[in-house]
Design a protein around this motif. Structure first.
Motif, PDB file in Angstrom:
ATOM      1  N   LYS A  52      88.365 -20.943  11.936  1.00 14.64           N
ATOM      2  CA  LYS A  52      88.106 -19.501  12.034  1.00 14.64           C
ATOM      3  C   LYS A  52      86.614 -19.252  11.822  1.00 14.64           C
ATOM      4  CE  LYS A  52      92.657 -17.852  10.797  1.00 14.64           C
ATOM      5  NZ  LYS A  52      93.429 -16.965   9.917  1.00 14.64           N
ATOM      6  N   THR A  72      87.070 -11.695  12.848  1.00 13.07           N
ATOM      7  CA  THR A  72      87.070 -13.150  12.728  1.00 13.07           C
ATOM      8  C   THR A  72      87.832 -13.727  13.911  1.00 13.07           C
ATOM      9  OG1 THR A  72      86.979 -13.001  10.334  1.00 13.07           O
ATOM     10  CG2 THR A  72      87.803 -15.074  11.266  1.00 13.07           C
ATOM     11  N   SER A  74      89.714 -17.021  15.762  1.00 17.24           N
ATOM     12  CA  SER A  74      90.322 -18.342  15.609  1.00 17.24           C
ATOM     13  C   SER A  74      90.027 -19.169  16.858  1.00 17.24           C
ATOM     14  CB  SER A  74      91.836 -18.225  15.441  1.00 17.24           C
ATOM     15  OG  SER A  74      92.149 -17.597  14.227  1.00 17.24           O
ATOM     16  N   GLN A  79      92.048 -26.008  16.086  1.00 17.77           N
ATOM     17  CA  GLN A  79      92.866 -25.651  14.917  1.00 17.77           C
ATOM     18  C   GLN A  79      93.571 -26.862  14.320  1.00 17.77           C
ATOM     19  OE1 GLN A  79      95.275 -22.212  15.471  1.00 17.77           O
ATOM     20  NE2 GLN A  79      96.181 -22.334  13.458  1.00 17.77           N
TER      21      GLN A  79
END
Length: 194
Positions: A52, A72, A74, A79
């Motif tokens: 993030k 924010t 992602s 990830q």
């Protein structure tokens, strides 16, 4: 740590694993220091969820020195990917983009929907949270807990207005050395320890 004054630039690095604690890794653009006051544009990842990324205007004279730009983001392309990651941030005019991908994968396009995020930097003239004009570009570590080591390799700063380049050697540089680097590609390692 970073370069001499630039308006529009792309900052590249490889984020190495954070060791011994937690900390945020990032890049900065248009960093200006006047006396004890510093201003600039910062992109950092979250210490607890490093995929993030958030963008901020920074002004050391303000009671809250960080002013978040947008939301924010992602970066789902990393990830579940292990470090190290390639990270590039590009600020051209008012468009700030971060691109992140595993070192084991090919570089995605700047238009990738899984590996990039883009924010609009407000046009702020001299005053609180200044964003206009030229400033230094480079690398930053923040919110380090005691005992934390944050490392970067694969440095590069490319001004978007021309193609001059710097090629460094592997090794340690002082903060002054890094602040005086010319723009371009450097093969150095930068480590922040708290």
């Amino acid at each position: 740590q970073g370069t001499g004054p630039l308006d529009d630039a792309t900052v590249w690095s490889i984020f190495e694993p954070v060791a011994g604690g937690t900390g945020a890794q990032g890049h900065f653009h248009r960093f200006v220091q006047t006396g004890i006051r510093s201003t600039g544009v910062v992109v950092v990842n979250s210490p607890s969820e490093p995929w993030k990324f958030s963008a901020y205007l920074f002004d050391s004279d303000e009671s809250n020195p960080l002013f978040q730009i947008g939301t924010t983001a992602s970066i789902i392309g990393v990830q579940s990917a292990a470090y190290p990651w390639h990270v590039r941030t590009r600020l051209i005019g008012s468009t700030l983009t971060v691109k992140v991908w595993p070192t084991s994968a090919p570089e995605p396009e700047w238009t990738s929907t899984t590996n990039t995020a883009t924010w609009t930097v407000p046009d702020r003239p001299p005053g609180p949270y200044q964003t206009t004009g030229t400033g230094k570009s480079g690398w930053i570590a923040s919110t380090l807990t005691p005992g934390t080591t944050v490392s970067y390799t694969g440095f590069s700063i490319v001004p978007e207005q021309h193609t001059a380049a710097f090629t460094g050697q592997r090794g340690r540089f002082t903060a002054e050395d890094l602040l005086n680097l010319a723009e371009g590609v450097g093969q150095v390692s930068l480590t922040f320890r708290f």
